[in-house]
Structures are given as structure tokens and as C-alpha cells.
Write a protein that holds these residues in place. Sequence first.
Motif, short mmCIF file in Angstrom:
data_model
loop_
_atom_site.label_atom_id
_atom_site.label_comp_id
_atom_site.label_asym_id
_atom_site.label_seq_id
_atom_site.Cartn_x
_atom_site.Cartn_y
_atom_site.Cartn_z
N GLU A 62 0.82 -1.22 0.00
CA GLU A 62 0.00 0.00 0.00
C GLU A 62 0.85 1.27 0.00
O GLU A 62 0.38 2.34 0.37
N ALA A 63 2.08 1.16 -0.46
CA ALA A 63 3.01 2.29 -0.36
C ALA A 63 2.75 3.36 -1.41
O ALA A 63 2.45 3.06 -2.56
N ASP A 64 2.87 4.61 -0.99
CA ASP A 64 2.90 5.74 -1.92
C ASP A 64 4.33 6.02 -2.36
O ASP A 64 4.59 6.39 -3.51
N ILE A 65 5.26 5.86 -1.41
CA ILE A 65 6.68 6.11 -1.66
C ILE A 65 7.47 4.92 -1.11
O ILE A 65 7.20 4.45 0.00
N ILE A 66 8.42 4.44 -1.88
CA ILE A 66 9.25 3.30 -1.48
C ILE A 66 10.71 3.71 -1.58
O ILE A 66 11.15 4.23 -2.61
N CYS A 67 11.48 3.47 -0.52
CA CYS A 67 12.91 3.74 -0.53
C CYS A 67 13.66 2.44 -0.30
O CYS A 67 13.45 1.76 0.72
N THR A 68 14.53 2.07 -1.23
CA THR A 68 15.38 0.90 -1.05
C THR A 68 16.76 1.39 -0.62
O THR A 68 17.42 2.14 -1.32
N THR A 69 17.18 0.96 0.56
CA THR A 69 18.42 1.47 1.16
C THR A 69 19.33 0.32 1.58
O THR A 69 20.04 0.44 2.58
N THR A 70 19.30 -0.79 0.85
CA THR A 70 20.09 -1.96 1.21
C THR A 70 21.38 -2.01 0.39
O THR A 70 21.56 -1.25 -0.56
N SER A 71 22.23 -2.97 0.74
CA SER A 71 23.45 -3.21 -0.04
C SER A 71 23.34 -4.55 -0.76
O SER A 71 24.35 -5.20 -1.02
N SER A 72 22.12 -4.93 -1.11
CA SER A 72 21.88 -6.26 -1.65
C SER A 72 22.47 -6.46 -3.04
O SER A 72 22.42 -5.57 -3.89
N GLU A 73 23.00 -7.67 -3.27
CA GLU A 73 23.45 -8.06 -4.61
C GLU A 73 22.28 -8.44 -5.49
O GLU A 73 22.35 -8.31 -6.72
N LYS A 74 21.20 -8.91 -4.88
CA LYS A 74 20.04 -9.39 -5.61
C LYS A 74 18.82 -8.53 -5.31
O LYS A 74 18.75 -7.90 -4.25
N PRO A 75 17.85 -8.48 -6.21
CA PRO A 75 16.69 -7.60 -6.02
C PRO A 75 15.95 -7.85 -4.70
O PRO A 75 15.76 -8.99 -4.29
N VAL A 76 15.56 -6.75 -4.08
CA VAL A 76 14.69 -6.81 -2.90
C VAL A 76 13.32 -6.21 -3.22
O VAL A 76 12.39 -6.33 -2.42
N LEU A 77 13.19 -5.56 -4.38
CA LEU A 77 11.94 -4.96 -4.81
C LEU A 77 11.61 -5.45 -6.21
O LEU A 77 12.45 -5.39 -7.11
N TYR A 78 10.37 -5.92 -6.39
CA TYR A 78 9.93 -6.50 -7.65
C TYR A 78 8.80 -5.68 -8.26
O TYR A 78 7.90 -5.22 -7.56
N GLY A 79 8.88 -5.53 -9.57
CA GLY A 79 7.91 -4.71 -10.28
C GLY A 79 6.48 -5.18 -10.12
O GLY A 79 5.55 -4.37 -10.11
N ASP A 80 6.27 -6.49 -10.00
CA ASP A 80 4.91 -7.02 -9.83
C ASP A 80 4.27 -6.56 -8.53
O ASP A 80 3.05 -6.63 -8.39
N TRP A 81 5.09 -6.11 -7.58
CA TRP A 81 4.56 -5.67 -6.29
C TRP A 81 4.10 -4.21 -6.30
O TRP A 81 3.35 -3.79 -5.42
N LEU A 82 4.57 -3.43 -7.26
CA LEU A 82 4.41 -1.98 -7.18
C LEU A 82 2.96 -1.55 -7.35
O LEU A 82 2.33 -1.85 -8.36
N PRO A 83 2.41 -0.79 -6.38
CA PRO A 83 1.05 -0.29 -6.54
C PRO A 83 1.01 0.88 -7.52
O PRO A 83 2.01 1.60 -7.68
N PRO A 84 -0.10 1.08 -8.21
CA PRO A 84 -0.21 2.21 -9.14
C PRO A 84 0.07 3.53 -8.43
O PRO A 84 -0.34 3.75 -7.30
N GLY A 85 0.80 4.40 -9.11
CA GLY A 85 1.07 5.73 -8.58
C GLY A 85 2.22 5.82 -7.61
O GLY A 85 2.53 6.91 -7.10
N ALA A 86 2.90 4.70 -7.35
CA ALA A 86 4.00 4.72 -6.38
C ALA A 86 5.22 5.45 -6.95
O ALA A 86 5.45 5.48 -8.16
N HIS A 87 5.98 6.01 -6.04
CA HIS A 87 7.28 6.59 -6.39
C HIS A 87 8.36 5.81 -5.66
O HIS A 87 8.24 5.55 -4.45
N VAL A 88 9.43 5.44 -6.36
CA VAL A 88 10.52 4.65 -5.79
C VAL A 88 11.82 5.46 -5.80
O VAL A 88 12.18 6.06 -6.81
N ASN A 89 12.52 5.46 -4.66
CA ASN A 89 13.88 5.97 -4.58
C ASN A 89 14.80 4.78 -4.34
O ASN A 89 14.72 4.12 -3.30
N ALA A 90 15.65 4.46 -5.31
CA ALA A 90 16.57 3.33 -5.18
C ALA A 90 17.97 3.87 -4.98
O ALA A 90 18.55 4.46 -5.90
#
Length: 332
Positions: free
Chosen positions: A197-225
Motif C-alpha cells: 500500500e506504499a505511496d513512496i518506497i525507498c530501497t536502502t540496502t546493499s543487496s546483490e540481488k533484487p529486494v523490490l519486484y515490479g509485480d509488487w508496485l502499486p499504481p502511482g508509487a514513487h521509488v527511490n533506489a
Amino acid sequence: MNGEPEFLLIDKSAIREILTLSLVLETTEAALRKTSTGMARQQIRRTLELAGAAGSCLSLMYAVLDDRPLFGAKVLSVFPENFAHGLSSHRGGVFLFEKENGRPVALIDGGELTAWRTAAASAVATRALSRSESSTLTVLGYGEQARRHVAAIADVRPIRAINVWGRDFEKAQRFAEELSVSFEVKAHREARDAVREADIICTTTSSEKPVLYGDWLPPGAHVNAVGASVASCRELDLECVRKAQIWVDYLPMALAAAGELLEAIKSGLIGADHIRGEVGEVLAGAKPGRSGDGQITLFRSLGVPAQDIELANLVYTSALHAGLGTSIDFRL
């Protein structure tokens, strides 16, 4: 010698006395504009990979701003696993020089500057690209940048609820408890549930592999990676890249080090023109930003040398006026 003033060492405590969030947001926005209007002369980050966890490296960034008296370089060691040991992941300094004769004038704590400007860039991009009524924030990660991002994003949007996820659920819970003083906060065992249900998503990890997937994104969301700073690390899957309107801080850097963007272009999933441009172009009015409430926007941040040098100019001038920092005889 020649009446030149001494060299100034400016540590973390002095920086914290000087800077406020509003001041850093203003300075960061100015640097992003200058990046996109040609007032900042800079090159992409140079890195030397080191043994250890993915993303461990020696990093060099440098820039000169046409309207600032000082130019310089930031040299950092980046050790992503330091956080688990109670240490900063970014350690080093910003070395400043004056333009008239090239005299070295200061060494400033680079880890502290990086911490301020990274979250500030996300906040400036969020103000430019997210829906103005956005009130629910999801943070993937629970380290220093996660904390800084909560404060910065809440300064530019009316955040009321926060969802937290991290690989260690107990640490995510502790982080959520810290935030619960000011927000309605919930820690999640699954990243997908945190994003739902996020409006804004911030990914702040040091992961080698994805932690955020496009299929999860709600309409209208903004992502800061922001967590993946070298091409070998990526926090986003390719569907995130495909679905989003993508904005970057510095295009040459994105095309050299944003691993998920490079993979998407190489595979033919997107063309290079899928990247809409630099967020500084939106700030300067040269390009439109979000064009509909249902669109998904993405700010892919890698760090811009101009941000460090713009902020370092401010810190140095303020330290001189306030009598902060340690003066040493370093007349090269």
C-alpha cells in the motif's frame, strides 16, 4: 608562507552543528540543477573493487562548480558489512582546494556528508516526482540511510504511516519501534507485504540481488533506489525497470554503474531512451516530471560529485564563520 591561512579539518560533530535538513535540501537541489544545466563540471565515480562483501570498494568522485570558490574530490572506502559491526559503511573525506592558486584549504568528513546528501537527493526527487498527497512510506532496510530517508521524506511529504522490512526481522522491528514515536509504523517479515500500500518506497540496502519486484508496485508509487552504488549490486528486478518512468541524478553515472538499468538495456527489455532524464532537468523546468497519478516513477540514485562539492563549499564557509573545525599548518 605568503600569508596563506591554515588548513581546516572539519569533523562529524562540526558538520552536525552547521547543517540542518532544510539547508541540505536547498543545497542538494541546487547541485542537481547545476548537474543538468552544465554549471557543474564532473566525471563519473571511479571505483577500485576490494575483497569482501559485494560493493566493497575504494571510491573517488570529483567536481568543480562554476559559481563556487572551491573545487575538490571525495575519497571513500565503502564496506557494506560495517553496519553489522556498528561502523559506518562509508569512511573517508572531501579534500577542497581554492580556485585562484589551487591551495588545499580543508578536509571534511566524507562519510557524514554522504549520509546527508544521499537522503536529501531522494527527498528532492520525491518532491519533484511523487504525488503531493503521498502519506505512506515503505523503507526496505534499517541502517543509517533508512533513518535519514525517513526524516528527509517526511520533510517533503505528509507521511503518516511507515512500513519497514529488512533481512533480519528483529532488527526491522527495533527500527520500527524507534520510528513509532512519530509515526504509525509496522515491521514486515515479507518485503512484498511492506510495499503493498506504499505511496513512496525507498530501497536502502546493499543487496546483490533484487529486494523490490515490479509485480509488487502499486499504481502511482514513487521509488527511490539508493543502496546499490556499483554495477554488480542491484535492489530492483527488471520488471521494476520496465514499469517505471525512470529518472536519474547523473546520466553518465547511471549508464556506467546502475546494474539493473544496464542489464535491462543489454537484454533489449528497454532502450536507453526509457530513462526519461536527470531529475535536475525536472527541477529546472526543462522536462516534465510525473504526468499522471497512476504512473510509477523511479529515481535511481548513484550520487553526484557536484552534490558533495556543493555541500562541502557550504560546510567550509560556515565553519570558518562559526570558528568550527581544527586548523592545522598544512601549506603545500
